[in-house]
Design a protein around this motif. Structure first.
Motif, PDB file in Angstrom:
ATOM      1  N   THR A   2       2.752  -4.035   3.708  1.00 54.63           N
ATOM      2  CA  THR A   2       2.204  -3.776   5.033  1.00 54.63           C
ATOM      3  C   THR A   2       2.924  -4.652   6.046  1.00 54.63           C
ATOM      4  N   LYS A  51      -2.164   7.039  -2.981  1.00 55.00           N
ATOM      5  CA  LYS A  51      -2.412   6.818  -1.558  1.00 55.00           C
ATOM      6  C   LYS A  51      -3.663   5.970  -1.361  1.00 55.00           C
ATOM      7  N   THR A  78       0.872   4.731   1.774  1.00 57.79           N
ATOM      8  CA  THR A  78       0.243   5.312   2.958  1.00 57.79           C
ATOM      9  C   THR A  78       0.343   6.837   3.012  1.00 57.79           C
ATOM     10  N   HIS A 134       0.828  -1.205   0.000  1.00 57.97           N
ATOM     11  CA  HIS A 134       0.000   0.000   0.000  1.00 57.97           C
ATOM     12  C   HIS A 134       0.862   1.254   0.000  1.00 57.97           C
ATOM     13  N   ILE A 153      -6.595   5.464   3.926  1.00 58.09           N
ATOM     14  CA  ILE A 153      -5.856   6.468   4.700  1.00 58.09           C
ATOM     15  C   ILE A 153      -6.603   7.784   4.554  1.00 58.09           C
ATOM     16  N   TYR A 164      -1.173   8.632  10.799  1.00 57.29           N
ATOM     17  CA  TYR A 164      -2.401   8.137  10.189  1.00 57.29           C
ATOM     18  C   TYR A 164      -3.584   9.045  10.485  1.00 57.29           C
TER      19      TYR A 164
END
Length: 370
Positions: free
Chosen positions: A287, A337, A257, A255, A341, A315
């Protein structure tokens, strides 16, 4: 034969011809007994490298032995410390000749259950494939075995203890001390590094309703809530998979982020894109597991976040805005992204509860130094 089948842009460059073909002989006779909690299935193991106690014993000895490195300056364990859940505690790992890697050493906990094994390559689907990279890789150089294979092997052949261990792990082979078997033994040892004795495990798998205190339970609920969306990417046995695991491919565990802007990521480290060359993989990284996360800082692929408090702030902000320096840019605006998120508002008490839950994932017995 799977070591020869991967054709990622970086992987085959690292592999000497002697390692490209796996031997099919030497099936171990002493079976391995998995110790897993209820509801956790035995992980898949390659058919040409079945688990055995003898291979685990040999692999452990090799893992902690500097002789496996060309210049004998370090061992596998130099970058993977048990007290840190077999991570290193540094932003960037450094190889045996002092060459700095651009990524840090990830934890080795519960690798047997992973779908992939590096920060930026979804094509390495077996531990045997991953182990070849630090052994023989030259960009960066880590253990430096390329071109010095016979010198390294001779060290083990001259050692009676190793001759006995290889003979036990690979019975029936005339010349058992070779890099194919070294890779197999190391992979077997790494598959044995399983951690299922945290407070979370006792609550989740062993039915101990008192294993988590009130703060940890509130944090657990927050972790799984639509507010934080933590569990959207951190689910499964290792807390490193999407919550929907049906037909899950290895690449689904990578991913973006919002850590860096598009331009900065392209210059510094563009993650999965460097292997796939697909536009939607720019800035994507694997991840990581949250198991033992309390002791595996600094966090992210480049160790650029130092504490659990900072992770939650990151986050909550929906990514990171860096205002100064050569990495300046708005990671929150990266086109790749993850849609999960989104950012959230969190109170000081909620943050304490969430951190309490994350610390409940620590397996104190696993990280204790023997």
């Amino acid at each position: 034969m799977y070591l020869a089948l991967k054709r990622s842009k970086r992987f085959l460059l690292f592999m000497p011809a002697a390692v490209l073909i796996l031997s099919c002989s030497g099936v171990p006779m002493n079976a391995w007994q998995w110790s897993l909690p209820p509801g956790v299935d035995v992980p898949e193991v390659p058919a040409d490298n079945p688990m055995s106690a003898a291979k685990v014993v040999l692999g452990e000895r090799l893992f902690f032995d500097n002789q496996l490195t060309a210049n004998q300056a370090m061992s596998c364990s130099s970058c993977h410390h048990r007290s840190k859940s077999f991570s290193e505690g540094l932003s960037f790992t450094v190889g045996s000749t002092g060459e700095k890697n651009r990524r840090n050493s990830a934890t080795l906990v519960n690798l047997a259950f992973n779908r992939s094994f590096t920060w930026g390559n979804a094509e390495l689907e077996h531990l045997e494939e991953q182990i070849v990279i630090p052994l023989f890789g030259t960009e960066p150089l880590e253990m430096g075995a390329t071109g010095r294979e016979q010198e390294i092997l001779q060290r083990f052949k001259a050692d009676q203890t190793y001759r006995d261990l290889f003979a036990s792990a690979f019975p029936g082979e005339r010349d058992a001390i070779n890099f194919i078997n070294i890779v197999k033994a190391l992979a077997s040892y790494l598959r044995s590094l399983n951690s299922f004795n945290s407070a979370y495990d006792r609550f989740r798998y062993f039915g101990d309703s008192n294993a988590l205190n009130e703060s940890e339970l509130r944090g657990f609920a927050l972790f799984n809530s639509d507010k934080t969306r933590c569990s959207r990417c951190h689910s499964g046995v290792n807390l490193n998979e999407p919550i929907d695991t049906q037909r899950l491919a290895a690449e689904d565990t990578f991913h973006n982020t919002g850590l860096y802007s598009f331009d900065v990521a392209r210059k510094f480290d563009d993650g999965l894109f460097e292997i796939t060359q697909r536009a939607d993989d720019h800035g994507k990284f694997k991840t990581p597991t949250l198991r033992n996360i309390e002791v595996t800082s600094p966090y992210m692929h480049d160790g650029s976040i130092n504490s659990l408090e900072e992770i939650i702030d990151f986050y909550a902000a929906g990514g990171r805005l860096i205002e100064r320096g050569w990495k300046a840019g708005d990671g929150r605006a990266h086109p790749n992204k993850s849609s999960d998120i989104t950012g959230f508002v969190i109170s000081a008490e909620e943050k304490r509860d969430l951190i309490a839950f994350l610390k409940s994932l620590t397996d104190r017995e696993f990280i204790s130094v023997n």
